[in-house]
Design an enzyme around this catalytic site. Structure first.
Site, short mmCIF file in Angstrom:
data_model
loop_
_atom_site.label_atom_id
_atom_site.label_comp_id
_atom_site.label_asym_id
_atom_site.label_seq_id
_atom_site.Cartn_x
_atom_site.Cartn_y
_atom_site.Cartn_z
CD GLU A 249 -0.76 33.11 -25.36
OE1 GLU A 249 -0.45 33.77 -26.36
OE2 GLU A 249 -1.21 33.63 -24.33
CB CYS A 283 4.62 32.83 -31.70
SG CYS A 283 4.96 33.32 -30.01
P1 NAP Z 1 2.71 22.44 -33.16
O1 NAP Z 1 3.00 21.52 -34.28
O2 NAP Z 1 1.34 22.97 -33.03
O3 NAP Z 1 3.16 21.65 -31.84
C1 NAP Z 1 3.01 22.21 -30.57
C2 NAP Z 1 2.66 21.11 -29.59
O4 NAP Z 1 1.46 20.47 -29.99
C3 NAP Z 1 3.71 20.01 -29.46
O5 NAP Z 1 3.77 19.59 -28.12
C4 NAP Z 1 3.13 18.90 -30.33
O6 NAP Z 1 3.55 17.62 -29.93
C5 NAP Z 1 1.66 19.06 -30.06
N1 NAP Z 1 0.77 18.53 -31.09
C6 NAP Z 1 0.99 18.42 -32.42
N2 NAP Z 1 -0.11 17.90 -33.03
C7 NAP Z 1 -1.03 17.68 -32.05
C8 NAP Z 1 -2.37 17.17 -32.04
N3 NAP Z 1 -3.00 16.80 -33.17
N4 NAP Z 1 -3.01 17.09 -30.86
C9 NAP Z 1 -2.41 17.47 -29.72
N5 NAP Z 1 -1.15 17.97 -29.67
C10 NAP Z 1 -0.48 18.07 -30.82
O7 NAP Z 1 3.62 23.72 -33.19
P2 NAP Z 1 5.19 23.79 -33.32
O8 NAP Z 1 5.56 23.65 -34.74
O9 NAP Z 1 5.83 22.89 -32.35
O10 NAP Z 1 5.44 25.27 -32.79
C11 NAP Z 1 5.41 26.35 -33.63
C12 NAP Z 1 4.09 27.09 -33.58
O11 NAP Z 1 3.82 27.52 -32.26
C13 NAP Z 1 4.14 28.34 -34.41
O12 NAP Z 1 2.95 28.49 -35.14
C14 NAP Z 1 4.27 29.45 -33.37
O13 NAP Z 1 3.82 30.69 -33.81
C15 NAP Z 1 3.48 28.88 -32.25
N6 NAP Z 1 3.86 29.51 -30.98
C16 NAP Z 1 2.99 30.39 -30.41
C17 NAP Z 1 3.33 31.03 -29.23
C18 NAP Z 1 2.38 32.01 -28.61
O14 NAP Z 1 2.57 32.33 -27.45
N7 NAP Z 1 1.38 32.49 -29.30
C19 NAP Z 1 4.55 30.76 -28.61
C20 NAP Z 1 5.41 29.86 -29.21
C21 NAP Z 1 5.04 29.23 -30.39
P3 NAP Z 1 4.78 16.86 -30.63
O15 NAP Z 1 5.97 17.74 -30.45
O16 NAP Z 1 4.89 15.61 -29.87
O17 NAP Z 1 4.40 16.69 -32.06
#
Ligand code: NAP
Length: 475
Positions: A249, A283
């Site tokens: 997602e 999102c």
């Molecule tokens: P993110 O940077 O991708 O982080 C999400 C999760 O991934 C966090 O738990 C983060 O951990 C972890 N993470 C980061 N880098 C990683 C890596 N290299 N390997 C494994 N895990 C890793 O996203 P965000 O900024 O928190 O959230 C915003 C994004 O989520 C937006 O793009 C939004 O559109 C998307 N989103 C999508 C949905 C959907 O249902 N489609 C719903 C909600 C949000 P840490 O926090 O420890 O860094």
């Protein structure tokens, strides 16, 4: 934290600040507490225990699993106020929105308690008379998830509930900014009677290590991720080696379209709800507005007037509609996008003010062009760029001109146009005359680089089930 009545919800907080993650309040910058930063070895132990627990869980009946999920649902709702306060303190969203997210998150637990009993197989008419053909469904095994900070409870329950209902065990790594909500809901699952080892939270200040471990572990059969498209790509690459099932997602860039025959008041109401919920950090938030030339000025005038009524502040305070952005990086991104848009010719209709701390005023930009970076990138903040369009064909081209395909919205009263546009939009979800469309009964998910798989609805259970074909021969 002294406002929380049920202290068992905070039992994961630790004193040992040396190997801990610090949780802060984005509205004030104050430290709320610490949770453990688990080592690789600790997480490997959690995975090993989850594998053992899953074997027994898979042998329970769907009704037994459903009963425990229903108790968990009830406890989530009984603790709605405490859970909402924990969420607002660590995430920043207004308390009313946090209450709504607790109910939304709990609704997946209730839904999948019901769906557990409907994991049907099939009997298939046989092509040869000496055979009988059937399918059964079985849990995939151990499922692991990595979740974001913007929906700290719902992004856990939307994955954990179908996994547990299907007979899987489940391990989640929540975002480092919002671990308290994740631990709190898991504690309630334990109190609901879920056996040890089935629902596990691991927290770490090294997300890369956890991602690599989850994807490479041969004990984990499924990875479910919600977060940015960039990290989703990394996890898919890492999962390729062990050919794991994945659900993704990912990011979005939702168009919000107002046609010349739209009910403008309804469109403004939908625009406010879709754009400014969670300070624009969802999102499925409307990311870019396309408004027909004939109603552009009227829409902008009414929209800006509504935006002017929004109150920005600490989400725990009464009457606040828009809380802080999650961190300084998020605010810097929003500032950069507004500055670039203005430099490229956009006009600030309302807002645009950089407030103290991590707050930014709700903003409407006009004279926006489709090519601007604020239209092309996911904003994740309370900014509404409004673009003027003249005809349906060029509008559809612009709306689909993105790597993303999660949510989209449009307003029209013409039934022919409604079907034509709903079918032409290259998105997993379309809101017609409605700005908030998420519900546990409908399949949530995207196409293109917004992801793979669906959450919620009956499809959400399939993500945690394998279909097995059984052929009975010699009949
Ligand atoms: P993110 O940077 O991708 O982080 C999400 C999760 O991934 C966090 O738990 C983060 O951990 C972890 N993470 C980061 N880098 C990683 C890596 N290299 N390997 C494994 N895990 C890793 O996203 P965000 O900024 O928190 O959230 C915003 C994004 O989520 C937006 O793009 C939004 O559109 C998307 N989103 C999508 C949905 C959907 O249902 N489609 C719903 C909600 C949000 P840490 O926090 O420890 O860094």
């Amino acid at each position: 934290m002294d406002q929380i009545k049920n202290l068992s919800l905070l039992s994961a907080m630790c004193e040992n600040v040396n190997s801990a993650i610090t949780v802060t309040n984005p509205a004030t910058g104050h430290v709320l507490g610490y949770v453990p930063s688990h080592s690789r070895e600790t997480i490997e132990n959690v995975i090993a225990k989850a594998e053992i627990a899953q074997r027994s869980w898979a042998k329970t009946t769907a009704k037994q699993r459903a009963d425990i999920l229903m108790s968990w649902y009830q406890l989530l709702m009984d603790n709605q106020e405490d859970l909402a306060r924990i969420m607002t303190l660590e995430q920043g969203k207004p308390l009313a929105e946090s209450r709504g997210e607790v109910a939304y998150g709990a609704s997946f637990v209730q839904w999948f308690a019901e769906e557990a009993k409907r994991a049907y197989g099939e009997t298939i008419p046989t092509p040869s008379s000496d055979r009988r053909i059937m399918t059964i469904t079985q849990p995939v095994g151990v499922a692991a998830a990595i979740t974001p900070w913007n929906f700290p409870i719902a992004m856990i329950t939307r994955k954990a509930a179908p996994a547990i209902a299907a007979g899987c065990s489940f391990i989640a790594k929540p975002a480092a900014q919002t671990p308290l909500s994740a631990y709190a809901v898991t504690e309630l699952a334990r109190q609901a009677g879920l056996p040890e080892g089935l629902l596990n939270i691991v927290t770490s200040d090294d997300a890369v290590m956890v991602g690599e471990l989850f994807c490479s572990s041969d004990k984990i059969n499924k990875i479910s991720f919600t977060g940015s498209t960039n990290v989703g790509r990394i996890l898919m690459r890492q999962s390729a080696e062990s050919v794991k099932r994945v659900s993704m997602e990912l990011g979005g860039n939702a168009p919000f379209i107002v046609f010349d025959d739209a009910d403008i008041d309804l469109a403004v109401k939908g625009a406010i709800a879709s754009k400014f919920r969670n300070a624009g950090q969802t999102c499925v938030c409307a990311n870019r507005f396309y408004v027909h030339d004939a109603v552009y000025d009227k829409f902008v005038e009414k929209f800006a007037a509504e935006v002017a009524t929004l109150t920005v502040g600490n989400g725990i305070d009464n009457g606040v509609n828009v809380g802080p952005l999650i961190d300084a990086n998020a605010k810097n991104k929003v500032q950069r996008l507004v500055e670039e848009a203005v430099a490229q010719g956009a006009t600030i209709s309302i807002g645009g003010e950089d407030l103290d701390g991590q707050f930014f005023t709700p903003t409407v930009l006009t004279h926006v062009q489709h090519s601007m970076s604020i239209v092309q990138e996911e904003i994740f903040g309370p900014i509404a760029p409004v673009i003027r369009f003249h005809d349906d064909a060029s509008l559809i081209e612009m709306a689909n001109d993105t790597i993303y395909g999660l949510a989209s919205y449009f307003y029209s009263k013409d039934i022919n146009r409604i079907f034509a546009v709903a079918e032409a939009l290259d998105y997993g979800m379309v809101g017609v005359n409605e700005g908030v469309i998420s519900t546990e009964v409908a399949p949530f998910g995207g196409v293109k680089q917004s992801g793979i798989g669906r959450e919620g609805a009956r499809q959400g259970l399939d993500e945690y089930l394998n279909t097995k074909y059984i052929c009975l021969g010699g009949m």
